[in-house]
Motif scaffolding. Sequence first.
Motif, PDB file in Angstrom:
ATOM      1  N   ASN A  10      -4.569  -7.237   8.557  1.00  0.00           N
ATOM      2  CA  ASN A  10      -3.884  -8.188   9.433  1.00  0.00           C
ATOM      3  C   ASN A  10      -3.601  -9.256   8.359  1.00  0.00           C
ATOM      4  OD1 ASN A  10      -5.023  -7.030  11.978  1.00  0.00           O
ATOM      5  ND2 ASN A  10      -7.005  -8.049  11.237  1.00  0.00           N
TER       6      ASN A  10
ATOM      7  N   SER B 153      -7.406  -9.820  17.297  1.00  0.00           N
ATOM      8  CA  SER B 153      -7.471  -9.729  15.816  1.00  0.00           C
ATOM      9  C   SER B 153      -7.161 -10.899  15.275  1.00  0.00           C
ATOM     10  CB  SER B 153      -6.876  -8.541  14.944  1.00  0.00           C
ATOM     11  OG  SER B 153      -5.426  -8.524  15.721  1.00  0.00           O
TER      12      SER B 153
ATOM     13  N   ILE C 299       4.389  -7.033  11.680  1.00  0.00           N
ATOM     14  CA  ILE C 299       3.586  -8.156  12.472  1.00  0.00           C
ATOM     15  C   ILE C 299       2.652  -9.091  11.252  1.00  0.00           C
ATOM     16  CG2 ILE C 299       1.528  -8.391  13.968  1.00  0.00           C
ATOM     17  CD1 ILE C 299       3.862  -7.129  15.249  1.00  0.00           C
TER      18      ILE C 299
ATOM     19  N   THR D  39       0.277 -12.924  10.727  1.00  0.00           N
ATOM     20  CA  THR D  39      -0.450 -13.753  11.418  1.00  0.00           C
ATOM     21  C   THR D  39      -0.225 -15.174  10.844  1.00  0.00           C
ATOM     22  OG1 THR D  39      -2.207 -12.085  12.481  1.00  0.00           O
ATOM     23  CG2 THR D  39      -2.684 -14.583  12.151  1.00  0.00           C
TER      24      THR D  39
ATOM     25  N   HIS E 225      -3.382  -8.337  19.710  1.00  0.00           N
ATOM     26  CA  HIS E 225      -3.000  -9.375  18.294  1.00  0.00           C
ATOM     27  C   HIS E 225      -3.701 -10.700  18.691  1.00  0.00           C
ATOM     28  CE1 HIS E 225       1.136  -7.166  17.388  1.00  0.00           C
ATOM     29  NE2 HIS E 225       0.110  -6.580  17.197  1.00  0.00           N
TER      30      HIS E 225
ATOM     31  N   HIS F  59      -0.965  -4.027  22.791  1.00  0.00           N
ATOM     32  CA  HIS F  59      -0.654  -4.965  21.582  1.00  0.00           C
ATOM     33  C   HIS F  59      -0.664  -6.154  21.819  1.00  0.00           C
ATOM     34  CE1 HIS F  59       0.046  -0.660  19.793  1.00  0.00           C
ATOM     35  NE2 HIS F  59      -0.016  -1.256  18.633  1.00  0.00           N
TER      36      HIS F  59
ATOM     37  N   ASN G  51       0.638 -15.340  23.837  1.00  0.00           N
ATOM     38  CA  ASN G  51       1.181 -14.227  23.630  1.00  0.00           C
ATOM     39  C   ASN G  51       2.192 -13.513  24.610  1.00  0.00           C
ATOM     40  OD1 ASN G  51       0.076 -14.443  20.744  1.00  0.00           O
ATOM     41  ND2 ASN G  51      -1.159 -12.460  21.002  1.00  0.00           N
TER      42      ASN G  51
ATOM     43  N   HIS H 161      -7.206  -3.925  13.473  1.00  0.00           N
ATOM     44  CA  HIS H 161      -6.305  -3.808  14.464  1.00  0.00           C
ATOM     45  C   HIS H 161      -6.627  -2.609  15.405  1.00  0.00           C
ATOM     46  CE1 HIS H 161      -2.495  -3.989  16.809  1.00  0.00           C
ATOM     47  NE2 HIS H 161      -2.293  -2.758  16.196  1.00  0.00           N
TER      48      HIS H 161
ATOM     49  N   LYS I 202      -0.250 -14.190  16.023  1.00  0.00           N
ATOM     50  CA  LYS I 202       0.201 -13.057  15.372  1.00  0.00           C
ATOM     51  C   LYS I 202       1.420 -12.329  16.227  1.00  0.00           C
ATOM     52  CE  LYS I 202      -2.142  -8.581  14.050  1.00  0.00           C
ATOM     53  NZ  LYS I 202      -3.291  -7.812  14.204  1.00  0.00           N
ATOM     54  N   TYR I 203       2.400 -12.556  15.336  1.00  0.00           N
ATOM     55  CA  TYR I 203       4.038 -12.325  15.927  1.00  0.00           C
ATOM     56  C   TYR I 203       4.658 -11.394  15.049  1.00  0.00           C
ATOM     57  CZ  TYR I 203       3.378 -16.439  19.090  1.00  0.00           C
ATOM     58  OH  TYR I 203       2.961 -17.270  20.190  1.00  0.00           O
TER      59      TYR I 203
END
Length: 381
Positions: A72, A275, A151, A153, A272, A268, A358, A282, A160-161
């Motif tokens: 992560n 996590s 990905i 964070t 996201h 996902h 998100n 993940h 978390k993008y």
Amino acid sequence: MYHFSFYNPVRIEFGEGKEQHIGAYMKKFGAKKTLLLYGSERIKQTGLFDVVAKSLKQEQIEFTALGGVKSNPVLSKVNEAIKIAREFGADSVLAVGGGSVLDSAKTIAAGACYEGDVWDFFTGKTPKTALKIFDIITLAATASEMNNGAIITKEETKEKYAISGEALFPKVSVINPKLQSTVTSEYLAYSASDVIAHSIEGYFTASIHPEIINLQVEANIKTIIKTTEILLQNPDEYDARGEFAWAATMALNHITRAGTKDISFPNHMIEHAMSAVTDCAHGAGLSVVMPAWMKWYKDKNLAQFERFGREIFGVNSADEGIQALKSWFDKIGTPTSLKQLNIDKSTLEEIIDVAAQNAVAWRMDKIYTKKTIEEILNLAY
């Protein structure tokens, strides 16, 4: 099939001993100074670091090394590495590790060529230029070795993008299955969950899903199930390790999305948030989310869920197929309930809030409202 454009320029070097030639591969692309990025010190203990360093020196490629990339991966580490890459004058980044290391490398490659905040690329901008990207992948799961996404964070906001762009395709990716034999049984199970999640997102959500893609996805999932069970018994089984690694790559290198339409990634999107809030692995988060989401979503595409159960597990109904997947996750030791991740009610509320944010960022909020996300996660107890 729906119309599509397909582009994937990544050169894959697959097989035992390929990591010994990383310097030569990089030299062909003009690399002269590289940031060697890695995660744990395990690559020094196994001797892989020395193998890579020797190959770079043979080709007169200067390098500076930075370790400590965590599972992560986080923005603070990326920013640290961008500063080092700039000061060193790196023309490339070499990731030695799993998907977290490579995702960080892609972001560093973009950030080193950008005067602004690299987080801009996670909130709307597309990187046009980047340092050259190379990798030696030591854990099969994310397929980052053959796609142009990553990905990260942002710790302070728990966002978390994703970042993506044509400039972020690796030039060369080395996949030596033997290097992955030291992956623990725990992380093998998490990786299997991640690959299956990549496979089912489009399989269940696409409004157009050609038969050839159905068959490819099903083959991928069956390969992961078969090879995971072999590797849990014999981690050094090279052929099983190789097939697992290639199935992981195929699951998200865009081949299994060709000719589809309207794919979304709700599992996902929700994980996201999980996590980002809890820092759970993940794949572990995905194995909790998937069966719950499948129960909630099945009636929206019942025929495909029935097909999944029939083709993957030889059962007759959607419910039986979902239960069979959950039971298989239980069998290999990846969690299937929020309780197993020690997620209490207050933590769950925070996860739901972040997941709802998100959904807005991923443009999925018309379907996945805060109430809907709560309904889905309540099925995971």
